[in-house]
Design a protein around this motif. Structure first.
Motif, PDB file in Angstrom:
ATOM      1  N   LYS A   1      -1.503  -0.918   9.337  1.00 45.99           N
ATOM      2  CA  LYS A   1      -1.507  -0.231  10.782  1.00 45.99           C
ATOM      3  C   LYS A   1      -2.771  -0.815  11.358  1.00 45.99           C
ATOM      4  O   LYS A   1      -2.639  -1.125  12.594  1.00 45.99           O
ATOM      5  N   LEU A   2      -3.911  -0.914  10.729  1.00 45.96           N
ATOM      6  CA  LEU A   2      -5.134  -1.090  11.275  1.00 45.96           C
ATOM      7  C   LEU A   2      -5.428  -2.647  11.418  1.00 45.96           C
ATOM      8  O   LEU A   2      -6.119  -3.241  11.775  1.00 45.96           O
ATOM      9  N   GLY A   3      -4.448  -3.442  10.771  1.00 44.22           N
ATOM     10  CA  GLY A   3      -4.544  -4.817  10.660  1.00 44.22           C
ATOM     11  C   GLY A   3      -5.471  -5.310   9.591  1.00 44.22           C
ATOM     12  O   GLY A   3      -6.247  -6.333   9.542  1.00 44.22           O
ATOM     13  N   LEU A   4      -5.843  -4.482   8.535  1.00 44.33           N
ATOM     14  CA  LEU A   4      -6.834  -4.736   7.470  1.00 44.33           C
ATOM     15  C   LEU A   4      -6.089  -5.494   6.310  1.00 44.33           C
ATOM     16  O   LEU A   4      -4.923  -4.966   6.064  1.00 44.33           O
ATOM     17  N   LYS A   5      -6.640  -6.272   5.663  1.00 48.88           N
ATOM     18  CA  LYS A   5      -6.156  -6.705   4.449  1.00 48.88           C
ATOM     19  C   LYS A   5      -6.847  -5.553   3.459  1.00 48.88           C
ATOM     20  O   LYS A   5      -7.831  -4.958   3.599  1.00 48.88           O
ATOM     21  N   ILE A   6      -6.042  -5.427   2.325  1.00 46.20           N
ATOM     22  CA  ILE A   6      -6.289  -4.617   1.291  1.00 46.20           C
ATOM     23  C   ILE A   6      -6.030  -5.098  -0.117  1.00 46.20           C
ATOM     24  O   ILE A   6      -5.125  -5.734  -0.457  1.00 46.20           O
ATOM     25  N   TYR A   7      -6.943  -4.951  -0.872  1.00 46.09           N
ATOM     26  CA  TYR A   7      -7.182  -5.386  -2.169  1.00 46.09           C
ATOM     27  C   TYR A   7      -7.093  -3.926  -3.099  1.00 46.09           C
ATOM     28  O   TYR A   7      -7.973  -3.140  -2.769  1.00 46.09           O
ATOM     29  N   SER A   8      -6.402  -4.182  -4.180  1.00 38.49           N
ATOM     30  CA  SER A   8      -6.766  -3.077  -5.154  1.00 38.49           C
ATOM     31  C   SER A   8      -7.423  -3.438  -6.125  1.00 38.49           C
ATOM     32  O   SER A   8      -8.357  -4.375  -6.534  1.00 38.49           O
ATOM     33  N   GLY A   9      -8.239  -2.338  -6.700  1.00 42.77           N
ATOM     34  CA  GLY A   9      -9.234  -2.207  -7.825  1.00 42.77           C
ATOM     35  C   GLY A   9      -8.664  -1.479  -8.980  1.00 42.77           C
ATOM     36  O   GLY A   9      -8.290  -0.160  -8.841  1.00 42.77           O
ATOM     37  N   THR A  10      -8.826  -2.033 -10.118  1.00 46.69           N
ATOM     38  CA  THR A  10      -8.320  -1.530 -11.198  1.00 46.69           C
ATOM     39  C   THR A  10      -9.037  -0.524 -11.749  1.00 46.69           C
ATOM     40  O   THR A  10     -10.327  -0.457 -11.673  1.00 46.69           O
TER      41      THR A  10
ATOM     42  N   ALA B   1       1.405  -6.052  -7.819  1.00 46.35           N
ATOM     43  CA  ALA B   1       2.131  -5.545  -6.757  1.00 46.35           C
ATOM     44  C   ALA B   1       2.133  -6.348  -5.512  1.00 46.35           C
ATOM     45  O   ALA B   1       0.850  -6.654  -5.171  1.00 46.35           O
ATOM     46  N   PRO B   2       3.046  -6.839  -4.917  1.00 44.01           N
ATOM     47  CA  PRO B   2       2.910  -7.772  -3.805  1.00 44.01           C
ATOM     48  C   PRO B   2       2.547  -6.968  -2.465  1.00 44.01           C
ATOM     49  O   PRO B   2       2.220  -7.402  -1.490  1.00 44.01           O
ATOM     50  N   ASP B   3       2.249  -5.678  -2.682  1.00 40.78           N
ATOM     51  CA  ASP B   3       2.053  -4.901  -1.350  1.00 40.78           C
ATOM     52  C   ASP B   3       0.399  -5.297  -1.019  1.00 40.78           C
ATOM     53  O   ASP B   3       0.152  -5.099   0.155  1.00 40.78           O
ATOM     54  N   PHE B   4      -0.356  -5.711  -2.126  1.00 38.77           N
ATOM     55  CA  PHE B   4      -1.785  -5.907  -1.815  1.00 38.77           C
ATOM     56  C   PHE B   4      -1.890  -7.588  -1.349  1.00 38.77           C
ATOM     57  O   PHE B   4      -0.967  -8.300  -1.831  1.00 38.77           O
ATOM     58  N   ASP B   5      -3.202  -7.670  -0.907  1.00 38.34           N
ATOM     59  CA  ASP B   5      -3.259  -9.085  -0.678  1.00 38.34           C
ATOM     60  C   ASP B   5      -4.228  -9.827  -1.720  1.00 38.34           C
ATOM     61  O   ASP B   5      -4.259 -10.833  -1.845  1.00 38.34           O
ATOM     62  N   GLY B   6      -4.452  -9.002  -2.714  1.00 41.68           N
ATOM     63  CA  GLY B   6      -5.047  -9.413  -4.046  1.00 41.68           C
ATOM     64  C   GLY B   6      -5.776  -8.254  -4.744  1.00 41.68           C
ATOM     65  O   GLY B   6      -5.498  -7.237  -4.496  1.00 41.68           O
ATOM     66  N   CYS B   7      -6.192  -8.858  -6.173  1.00 41.98           N
ATOM     67  CA  CYS B   7      -6.628  -7.511  -6.799  1.00 41.98           C
ATOM     68  C   CYS B   7      -7.933  -7.944  -7.394  1.00 41.98           C
ATOM     69  O   CYS B   7      -8.307  -9.120  -7.674  1.00 41.98           O
ATOM     70  N   VAL B   8      -8.985  -6.772  -7.177  1.00 43.43           N
ATOM     71  CA  VAL B   8     -10.269  -6.798  -7.831  1.00 43.43           C
ATOM     72  C   VAL B   8     -10.142  -6.138  -9.128  1.00 43.43           C
ATOM     73  O   VAL B   8     -10.059  -5.014  -9.388  1.00 43.43           O
TER      74      VAL B   8
END
Length: 385
Positions: free
Chosen positions: A296-305, A333-340
């Motif tokens: 909603k804010l237009g941010l990319k979001i990366y997951s962190g394990t 998950a394709p929901d994220f832009d990537g994973c750290v």
């Protein structure tokens, strides 16, 4: 000649949550001083102050910003921080205030001090504890907010950041903020090491903004004073803490406390087994609370394990099964832009359920300083450029 600086970007920031409920919850005649490393050059600053978790108004009697005595050869010269032209301000309970724009030239790499003075009894319920090589401050009994040095006999160090929430700098268009969101793992050292890595490797256009609270969970929060400092739940925190000028991306490393806290009411009346989530509960929480709002804010979001927990005092195989399943989703998950993949960066090669040798702080939950450096090193360059 066109103005070199053109936009506001957060250059320093922390979460604001419930402070630990000790015997003394008020202070009087107190100076707080926080040294801030400038990651960008700029011509103006503005300051966000938060009383989010307070139940009484907080009166800032005096507030100043000054180049630190160690980073300048000139006399210490505090500049007054004002609020609607006034030199003091009241922060209502549950609210945040923003200072005036303060003309203050800053050069990247310098350190400046933010000093606050509280004359009357002040409820100290809004703050966050953080650690790391760039984190912490000092407090003094008495009014020394304009002094170049604080008196040794009246001063102690503190890792609690009270009321000061975010600092924005008016800077160049190319500069931006990267938000690190999480719990005690992120409230501790790796964001500071990431800041130092950026300086070392020439990623000079990114500010690392920490939004982390020790003990906090995605799905639940405590309503008792014993565990109040474990913080607000994700649904409450995330929309508030994503108020970050110039942010492009958020890394979310959150969820381990949901897994390790429940022990049953026969052991602890505040930690029932009914609080125990499934991996799907955590996944649905991240999707609905974090991913939806970030988009909603237009941010990319990366997951962190989530990091290893083998040996932690509430460890059992079922908890690790949940952690492993949640991590698999965070990685794929394709929901994220990537994973750290923090887990991969610190886990053992022979026993991936545990920390690698030298990477365990000793409690089998929090990393060592060396491991925090490894976490900072594993953040992809694409997030820093």
């Amino acid at each position: 000649m066109p103005e070199k600086f053109s936009k506001w970007v957060a250059c320093w920031g922390n979460a604001t949550s419930i402070t630990d409920r000790k015997e003394a919850t008020y202070a009087k005649d107190l100076t707080l001083r926080y040294p801030i490393r400038a990651c960008f050059s700029g011509s103006k600053l503005r300051f966000h102050f938060s009383n989010l978790t307070g139940t009484e108004s907080v009166q800032i009697c005096e507030a100043y910003v000054a180049k630190s005595a160690q980073s300048t050869n000139t006399a210490y010269a505090p500049t007054t921080i004002t609020f609607g032209g006034k030199t003091s301000a009241s922060i209502p309970p549950g609210e945040e205030i923003l200072s005036d724009e303060i003309a203050f030239n800053v050069t990247a790499g310098e350190t400046f001090d933010v000093s606050l003075y509280f004359a009357d009894f002040t409820q100290m319920n809004a703050g966050t504890a953080i650690t790391g090589p760039l984190s912490g401050g000092k407090y003094s009994y008495g009014n020394f907010a304009k002094s170049a040095t604080l008196p040794d006999d009246l001063t102690r160090k503190t890792n609690w950041i009270y009321f000061l929430n975010t600092i924005d700098i008016f800077t160049e268009e190319k500069n931006f903020a990267l938000v690190c969101f999480g719990d005690s793992i992120t409230a501790q050292d790796w964001p500071d090491y990431l800041t130092l890595r950026c300086a070392r490797e020439g990623f000079n256009n990114v500010a690392i903004i920490r939004r982390a609270v020790s003990g906090t969970r995605i799905l639940r929060e405590y309503s008792c004073i014993t565990y109040a400092a474990y913080g607000l739940k994700g649904a409450t925190r995330f929309p508030i803490e994503m108020n970050v000028a110039g942010a492009r991306t958020v890394i979310v490393q959150h969820g381990i406390n949901d897994i390790i806290h429940p022990v049953g009411v026969e052991v602890n009346k505040f930690r029932p087994w009914s609080d125990m989530p499934t991996a799907d509960d955590l996944i649905n929480g991240v999707r609905s609370l974090y991913i939806t709002y970030a988009r909603k804010l237009g941010l990319k979001i990366y997951s962190g394990t989530l990091l290893p927990i083998y040996g932690w005092r509430t460890y059992n195989e079922n908890r690790d099964i949940i952690r492993t399943a949640f991590n698999e989703w965070l990685r794929t998950a394709p929901d994220f832009d990537g994973c750290v993949d923090f887990d991969k960066a610190v886990r053992g090669h022979d026993d991936p359920k545990a920390f690698a040798a030298g990477f365990d702080s000793g409690d089998h939950l929090h990393p060592s300083a060396k491991a925090y450096e490894a976490m900072a090193e594993c953040v992809p360059e694409e997030l820093l450029k």
